[in-house]
Design a protein around this motif. Structure first.
Motif, PDB file in Angstrom:
ATOM      1  N   ILE A  44      52.414  41.723  35.030  1.00 21.98           N
ATOM      2  CA  ILE A  44      51.006  42.112  35.118  1.00 21.98           C
ATOM      3  C   ILE A  44      50.447  42.406  33.728  1.00 21.98           C
ATOM      4  O   ILE A  44      49.351  41.961  33.371  1.00 21.98           O
ATOM      5  N   ALA A  45      51.196  43.139  32.910  1.00 21.66           N
ATOM      6  CA  ALA A  45      50.716  43.498  31.573  1.00 21.66           C
ATOM      7  C   ALA A  45      50.632  42.284  30.652  1.00 21.66           C
ATOM      8  O   ALA A  45      49.766  42.223  29.778  1.00 21.66           O
ATOM      9  N   HIS A  46      51.530  41.309  30.830  1.00 26.42           N
ATOM     10  CA  HIS A  46      51.496  40.093  30.010  1.00 26.42           C
ATOM     11  C   HIS A  46      50.249  39.276  30.305  1.00 26.42           C
ATOM     12  O   HIS A  46      49.724  38.589  29.432  1.00 26.42           O
ATOM     13  N   ALA A  47      49.776  39.329  31.537  1.00 25.22           N
ATOM     14  CA  ALA A  47      48.475  38.750  31.923  1.00 25.22           C
ATOM     15  C   ALA A  47      48.371  37.265  31.638  1.00 25.22           C
ATOM     16  O   ALA A  47      47.341  36.774  31.165  1.00 25.22           O
ATOM     17  N   ASP A  48      49.426  36.531  31.954  1.00 26.12           N
ATOM     18  CA  ASP A  48      49.356  35.074  31.809  1.00 26.12           C
ATOM     19  C   ASP A  48      48.523  34.515  32.960  1.00 26.12           C
ATOM     20  O   ASP A  48      48.819  34.755  34.129  1.00 26.12           O
ATOM     21  N   ALA A  49      47.493  33.760  32.623  1.00 25.02           N
ATOM     22  CA  ALA A  49      46.567  33.257  33.638  1.00 25.02           C
ATOM     23  C   ALA A  49      47.195  32.207  34.542  1.00 25.02           C
ATOM     24  O   ALA A  49      46.618  31.850  35.578  1.00 25.02           O
ATOM     25  N   ALA A  50      48.351  31.662  34.157  1.00 22.74           N
ATOM     26  CA  ALA A  50      49.041  30.676  34.982  1.00 22.74           C
ATOM     27  C   ALA A  50      50.181  31.298  35.782  1.00 22.74           C
ATOM     28  O   ALA A  50      50.910  30.583  36.469  1.00 22.74           O
ATOM     29  N   ALA A  51      50.332  32.612  35.708  1.00 20.46           N
ATOM     30  CA  ALA A  51      51.426  33.293  36.400  1.00 20.46           C
ATOM     31  C   ALA A  51      50.992  33.734  37.798  1.00 20.46           C
ATOM     32  O   ALA A  51      49.802  33.865  38.095  1.00 20.46           O
ATOM     33  N   GLU A  52      51.992  33.993  38.646  1.00 22.43           N
ATOM     34  CA  GLU A  52      51.719  34.261  40.050  1.00 22.43           C
ATOM     35  C   GLU A  52      51.307  35.704  40.332  1.00 22.43           C
ATOM     36  O   GLU A  52      50.361  35.960  41.098  1.00 22.43           O
ATOM     37  N   TYR A  53      52.002  36.693  39.752  1.00 24.32           N
ATOM     38  CA  TYR A  53      51.712  38.085  40.098  1.00 24.32           C
ATOM     39  C   TYR A  53      50.294  38.530  39.718  1.00 24.32           C
ATOM     40  O   TYR A  53      49.653  39.251  40.490  1.00 24.32           O
ATOM     41  N   PRO A  54      49.758  38.146  38.557  1.00 23.60           N
ATOM     42  CA  PRO A  54      48.385  38.557  38.272  1.00 23.60           C
ATOM     43  C   PRO A  54      47.374  38.064  39.304  1.00 23.60           C
ATOM     44  O   PRO A  54      46.493  38.826  39.721  1.00 23.60           O
ATOM     45  N   VAL A  55      47.502  36.822  39.754  1.00 18.65           N
ATOM     46  CA  VAL A  55      46.526  36.316  40.728  1.00 18.65           C
ATOM     47  C   VAL A  55      46.709  36.981  42.084  1.00 18.65           C
ATOM     48  O   VAL A  55      45.730  37.228  42.809  1.00 18.65           O
ATOM     49  N   VAL A  56      47.942  37.320  42.451  1.00 20.64           N
ATOM     50  CA  VAL A  56      48.154  38.036  43.702  1.00 20.64           C
ATOM     51  C   VAL A  56      47.518  39.422  43.633  1.00 20.64           C
ATOM     52  O   VAL A  56      46.865  39.872  44.584  1.00 20.64           O
ATOM     53  N   ALA A  57      47.697  40.110  42.514  1.00 28.06           N
ATOM     54  CA  ALA A  57      47.073  41.429  42.346  1.00 28.06           C
ATOM     55  C   ALA A  57      45.559  41.333  42.470  1.00 28.06           C
ATOM     56  O   ALA A  57      44.916  42.169  43.117  1.00 28.06           O
ATOM     57  N   LEU A  58      44.979  40.301  41.863  1.00 27.37           N
ATOM     58  CA  LEU A  58      43.529  40.125  41.926  1.00 27.37           C
ATOM     59  C   LEU A  58      43.086  39.778  43.340  1.00 27.37           C
ATOM     60  O   LEU A  58      42.096  40.327  43.850  1.00 27.37           O
ATOM     61  N   THR A  59      43.801  38.880  43.996  1.00 23.29           N
ATOM     62  CA  THR A  59      43.419  38.442  45.336  1.00 23.29           C
ATOM     63  C   THR A  59      43.493  39.580  46.345  1.00 23.29           C
ATOM     64  O   THR A  59      42.636  39.682  47.231  1.00 23.29           O
ATOM     65  N   LEU A  60      44.477  40.435  46.221  1.00 21.25           N
ATOM     66  CA  LEU A  60      44.662  41.528  47.179  1.00 21.25           C
ATOM     67  C   LEU A  60      43.946  42.816  46.772  1.00 21.25           C
ATOM     68  O   LEU A  60      44.122  43.851  47.416  1.00 21.25           O
ATOM     69  N   ASP A  61      43.141  42.756  45.703  1.00 21.78           N
ATOM     70  CA  ASP A  61      42.408  43.943  45.238  1.00 21.78           C
ATOM     71  C   ASP A  61      43.366  45.097  44.931  1.00 21.78           C
ATOM     72  O   ASP A  61      43.135  46.254  45.315  1.00 21.78           O
ATOM     73  N   ALA A  62      44.440  44.788  44.232  1.00 20.94           N
ATOM     74  CA  ALA A  62      45.419  45.809  43.874  1.00 20.94           C
ATOM     75  C   ALA A  62      44.856  46.755  42.816  1.00 20.94           C
ATOM     76  O   ALA A  62      43.905  46.420  42.099  1.00 20.94           O
ATOM     77  N   ASP A  63      45.455  47.923  42.732  1.00 19.34           N
ATOM     78  CA  ASP A  63      45.138  48.891  41.681  1.00 19.34           C
ATOM     79  C   ASP A  63      46.318  48.975  40.722  1.00 19.34           C
ATOM     80  O   ASP A  63      47.476  49.051  41.152  1.00 19.34           O
ATOM     81  N   ILE A  64      46.011  48.987  39.422  1.00 20.40           N
ATOM     82  CA  ILE A  64      47.038  49.079  38.396  1.00 20.40           C
ATOM     83  C   ILE A  64      47.081  50.519  37.896  1.00 20.40           C
ATOM     84  O   ILE A  64      46.079  51.039  37.382  1.00 20.40           O
ATOM     85  N   GLU A  65      48.217  51.187  38.071  1.00 20.04           N
ATOM     86  CA  GLU A  65      48.378  52.570  37.606  1.00 20.04           C
ATOM     87  C   GLU A  65      48.943  52.564  36.195  1.00 20.04           C
ATOM     88  O   GLU A  65      49.880  51.820  35.886  1.00 20.04           O
TER      89      GLU A  65
END
Length: 291
Positions: free
Chosen positions: A116-137
């Protein structure tokens, strides 16, 4: 090649880690699983005088279930996420994205917080976090804060994190009701980063109308994206009346930040992205209808 010389730090607590970040300033970098950072250091694409290793910080690991959310500690490995029944039940989209990440060696060492912190736009976890409206602590010497995923990813490999701040956990809301989830990506080879991909979540009401949906795009811009306009247009429509190809074209229309490279032109990537959206939409809707 070998990394440039650096001083190694191994704090035992999250508080010690952020204190080091504050003390050492811009010349310090956190290393979690190291699956992205180590290759960059080895190629000297990144150089830091200090590395702050989080492997000894046990408080950053673990998966916690709540009535309406699943919280995953930042130090939890991809492999642990993929094995978790709690994640499968509470955040199915995250569970389905995990096997797509690199190879099993990477999943054994890489961490969700690092991804998540690396924030690669082609990676899977960042888009899942965005799609599910996750919160980053997060944590810094000034205290804790929570950043919505929609505000966290600010540019290519950049986030809203301050220099002395680190990710401590990610909270994924649980979707209740007749829900379906799917993630699709196109890669040249298994384990490669996606040329284009889509993550879809959909909830249907008792009459099989779209009650809620989220469409995330990755590999098509400097950050993961949400097709919010397309999502809004789908609310209230009967599921059987939705046309997957039309949804794919709508979700990728107007993307002006798609780049061309040796793997394909911008137009080709858009068309691949539209196809991934269509494929993911069909799978998610079918799952929701059968729920």
């Amino acid at each position: 090649m070998k990394p440039a010389a650096f001083e190694y730090h191994a704090p035992a607590t999250a508080a010690e880690a952020v204190a080091l970040l504050a003390e050492l300033g811009d010349e310090a970098k956190i290393i979690a699983g190291g699956q992205s950072l180590v290759p960059m250091l080895a190629l000297r694409l990144a150089v830091f005088e200090h590395l702050v290793d989080l492997r000894r910080v046990d408080e950053l690991r673990g998966i916690e279930t709540r009535p309406d959310a699943v919280r995953i500690g930042a130090g939890t490995t991809h492999a642990a996420v993929g094995r978790s029944e709690d994640v499968r039940r509470g955040a199915p989209l995250l569970a389905r994205a995990t096997p797509l990440i690199g190879h099993f060696q990477i999943r054994n060492r890489g961490t969700i917080g690092g991804a998540i912190a690396h924030a690669d736009a082609a990676a899977e976890y960042p888009v899942v976090a965005l799609t599910l409206d996750a919160d980053i602590e997060t944590l810094s010497p000034r205290g804790r804060r929570t950043i919505p995923a929609s505000a966290f990813f600010t540019g290519m490999w950049t986030t809203d994190l301050e220099q002395d701040e680190m990710v401590t956990g990610i909270v994924f809301p649980v979707w209740h009701g007749r829900c379906g989830f799917a993630i699709e990506e196109f890669t040249r080879r298994s384990g490669d980063f996606a040329m284009a991909g889509a993550a879809v979540a959909v909830r249907l009401d008792a009459d099989s109308r779209v009650e809620r949906c989220a469409i995330g795009l990755f590999g098509l811009a400097p950050t993961p994206l949400r097709a919010t306009g397309t999502e809004a247009g789908l609310i209230g429509r009967p599921a059987e009346a939705t046309q997957a190809e039309e949804i794919g074209r709508s979700a990728t229309a107007g993307l002006d930040a798609v780049s061309s490279d040796v793997h394909g032109s911008a137009d080709y990537r858009r068309r691949v992205g539209a196809a991934m959206v269509a494929r993911a939409w069909r799978r998610a809707v079918e799952e929701a209808r059968n729920d």
